[in-house]
Design a protein around this motif. Structure first.
Motif, PDB file in Angstrom:
ATOM      1  N   ARG A   1       0.828  -1.216   0.000  1.00  0.00           N
ATOM      2  CA  ARG A   1       0.000   0.000   0.000  1.00  0.00           C
ATOM      3  C   ARG A   1       0.857   1.258   0.000  1.00  0.00           C
ATOM      4  O   ARG A   1       0.555   2.233  -0.691  1.00  0.00           O
ATOM      5  CB  ARG A   1      -0.913   0.026   1.218  1.00  0.00           C
ATOM      6  CG  ARG A   1      -2.039  -0.996   1.185  1.00  0.00           C
ATOM      7  CD  ARG A   1      -2.969  -0.783   2.366  1.00  0.00           C
ATOM      8  NE  ARG A   1      -3.963  -1.847   2.417  1.00  0.00           N
ATOM      9  CZ  ARG A   1      -4.187  -2.617   3.475  1.00  0.00           C
ATOM     10  NH1 ARG A   1      -3.469  -2.442   4.564  1.00  0.00           N
ATOM     11  NH2 ARG A   1      -5.100  -3.548   3.444  1.00  0.00           N
ATOM     12  N   GLU A   2       1.904   1.252   0.808  1.00  0.00           N
ATOM     13  CA  GLU A   2       2.746   2.431   0.904  1.00  0.00           C
ATOM     14  C   GLU A   2       3.470   2.683  -0.415  1.00  0.00           C
ATOM     15  O   GLU A   2       3.576   3.827  -0.881  1.00  0.00           O
ATOM     16  CB  GLU A   2       3.762   2.267   2.049  1.00  0.00           C
ATOM     17  CG  GLU A   2       3.143   2.347   3.432  1.00  0.00           C
ATOM     18  CD  GLU A   2       2.195   1.205   3.751  1.00  0.00           C
ATOM     19  OE1 GLU A   2       2.541   0.049   3.415  1.00  0.00           O
ATOM     20  OE2 GLU A   2       1.116   1.448   4.323  1.00  0.00           O
ATOM     21  N   ALA A   3       3.961   1.617  -1.039  1.00  0.00           N
ATOM     22  CA  ALA A   3       4.618   1.765  -2.340  1.00  0.00           C
ATOM     23  C   ALA A   3       3.625   2.253  -3.379  1.00  0.00           C
ATOM     24  O   ALA A   3       3.950   3.090  -4.231  1.00  0.00           O
ATOM     25  CB  ALA A   3       5.230   0.429  -2.780  1.00  0.00           C
ATOM     26  N   GLY A   4       2.386   1.742  -3.308  1.00  0.00           N
ATOM     27  CA  GLY A   4       1.359   2.187  -4.243  1.00  0.00           C
ATOM     28  C   GLY A   4       1.082   3.675  -4.106  1.00  0.00           C
ATOM     29  O   GLY A   4       0.964   4.394  -5.106  1.00  0.00           O
ATOM     30  N   ALA A   5       1.011   4.158  -2.866  1.00  0.00           N
ATOM     31  CA  ALA A   5       0.748   5.579  -2.645  1.00  0.00           C
ATOM     32  C   ALA A   5       1.884   6.440  -3.192  1.00  0.00           C
ATOM     33  O   ALA A   5       1.661   7.482  -3.818  1.00  0.00           O
ATOM     34  CB  ALA A   5       0.563   5.852  -1.152  1.00  0.00           C
TER      35      ALA A   5
END
Length: 374
Positions: free
Chosen positions: A153-157
Motif C-alpha cells: 500500500r505504501e509503495a502504491g501511494a
C-alpha cells in the motif's frame, strides 16, 4: 477494501487458493460485482432516454461530477489504510522508483504508440485515442487493484504520487512527441495535436488524487492520535473499507451509462480498439511483474510495480479526447473503450497475481520495510 493480508504460504497447497480464501466475501466476488455494474451501466445508457446526456451535463470544468464522486469514495478508504510513517522506506528503494519511472514514462507510451499503429493503421482517430490513453498513467483505480492483490500500500501511494507529478509535467510534452513529432520522423503522415494546458492536467490530479490523499492522511493521523494505531486499524478501517468497493461499482455504472449507447451501437469498432488494449495490458503487466521479480523485489512491491504500470488514467484520457476532438469523435470512443477492457482484465490479473504469490521467497522479518504491512 476489507481484505485480510495473508501470511506467505509455506506448504505445497494450490497457489493462491489460501490467499483468495482469506479475502472478504465482497472482495472474493469482485469480478461478479464489476460485470454486473458494467451491464447495469450499459443497460441504463442504452435503454433510458437522455441518461447519458443528463450525466454528461453534470460537470464542472470538463470534469464529470458523478465520476469524480465515485473515484473519491473509491480511493479514500484505501488511502486511509496507508502507513504514512513508512513512506520513507519506499522512497529509499531505488530499484522500485527507477523501474516505475522508466516503465510508466518511457516504456508504456512507446508500447501503446507501437500497438496503435500496428493494429489501427487505417483508423487515425481511434489510433490517436489509444495513444492518449497510453500517455495518461494511472493515479486512481490502480489503488484498488494493488490493494486487492495484496500489493504494498505504501509503495502504491508513493508511485501514484510520483505518476501524478510526472503527469502534470510530461503529459503535454509526450503528447506532442508521440502525436506530432514522431509520426513525422517515421514518415507516417501528419500527426495530431493536443489542445490541453498544464493547468487542466494539474486540476485533474488535484481532484482525483489530492483530495482523497489529504482526507486519508488526516483520517489516519487523527485516528491514531485519538485511538492508538491498533484500535484505529481494528475499529475504523473495517467500517470504511467496504466503501472503496461501493465507490468503484458506482464509478463503473456511471462511466458505462455515459457511453452505453456509443459502445453498443459500434461493436465492430469497439472490438478493433479492444485488441491492442488487451495486448497492451498483458505486455505491461506481465513484463513489469517479471521485472520486479528479476531485480529482487518482494512480491508486494512487484505486484505494485505491475499494476501501476498496466493501469491508465481513463478519466484524463477521455477528458483530453473530448476537449480536443469532441464528444462524438473516434478519439473519445477509444478513451471510453479503455476502461471497458481495463476493468475486467486487471481484476483478472489480480487473481493471477495472487496465484503467483507463492513463487516469491517469504519476506525476511528483519527487513521491515520490505515485508507486507498489516
Amino acid at each position: 477494501m476489507t481484505r485480510t493480508d495473508p501470511p506467505p504460504a509455506t506448504t505445497a497447497e494450490d497457489p493462491g487458493s489460501s490467499v483468495v480464501a482469506k479475502l472478504s466475501t465482497l472482495d472474493r466476488f469482485l469480478a461478479v460485482w464489476i460485470l454486473i455494474a458494467m451491464a447495469v451501466g450499459l443497460g441504463l445508457g442504452r435503454l433510458v432516454p437522455g441518461m447519458n446526456d443528463a450525466l454528461a451535463a453534470v460537470e464542472i470544468g470538463g470534469i464529470s461530477l458523478p465520476i469524480a464522486l465515485g473515484l473519491l469514495i473509491m480511493m479514500y478508504p484505501v488511502l486511509a489504510k496507508v502507513r504514512y510513517d513508512k513512506l520513507d522506506a519506499v522512497t529509499g528503494d531505488k530499484r522500485l522508483m527507477i523501474s516505475s519511472l522508466v516503465i510508466n514514462w518511457v516504456v508504456g507510451p512507446a508500447v501503446m504508440f507501437a500497438l496503435a499503429w500496428i493494429f489501427l493503421p487505417d483508423l487515425p482517430e481511434y489510433r490517436t485515442g489509444l495513444i492518449i490513453v497510453g500517455l495518461a498513467r494511472c493515479i486512481a483505480m490502480v489503488i484498488i487493484w494493488n490493494d486487492l492483490a495484496c500489493g504494498d500500500r505504501e509503495a502504491g501511494a508513493v508511485l501514484v504520487a510520483l505518476n501524478s507529478v510526472f503527469q502534470v509535467l510530461a503529459f503535454g510534452l509526450l503528447g506532442w512527441f508521440y502525436l506530432d513529432l514522431l509520426p513525422g520522423w517515421l514518415g507516417l503522415g501528419d500527426g495530431s495535436r493536443l489542445d490541453i494546458s498544464m493547468w487542466e492536467i494539474a486540476l485533474n490530479v488535484v481532484i482525483f488524487l489530492g483530495i482523497p490523499l489529504i482526507a486519508g492522511f488526516l483520517t489516519r493521523r487523527i485516528g491514531e492520535q485519538r485511538m492508538g494505531r491498533e484500535s484505529y486499524e481494528a475499529k475504523v478501517l473495517p467500517k470504511i473499507g467496504p466503501w472503496a468497493l461501493y465507490g468503484l461499482l458506482f464509478t463503473i455504472v456511471v462511466l458505462f451509462a455515459l457511453q452505453g449507447k456509443t459502445i453498443t451501437s459500434q461493436p465492430l469498432d469497439v472490438a478493433r480498439i479492444a485488441l491492442p488494449l488487451l495486448v497492451y495490458f498483458a505486455v505491461m503487466w506481465f513484463g513489469s511483474f517479471a521485472l520486479g521479480k528479476a531485480i529482487g523485489l518482494p512480491y508486494a512491491r512487484s505486484a505494485t510495480l505491475a499494476f501501476t504500470a498496466a493501469g491508465n488514467n481513463f478519466e484524463l484520457a477521455i477528458a483530453v479526447a473530448i476537449a480536443t476532438f469532441g464528444v462524438t469523435s473516434g478519439q473519445a470512443l477509444s478513451g471510453v473503450v479503455g476502461p471497458l477492457i481495463e476493468v475486467p482484465v486487471l481484476i483478472g490479473l489480480v487473481y493471477v497475481s495472487l496465484a503467483w504469490r507463492n513463487r516469491f521467497a517469504p519476506p525476511v522479518p528483519a527487513a521491515g520495510p520490505e515485508g507486507k504491512l498489516s
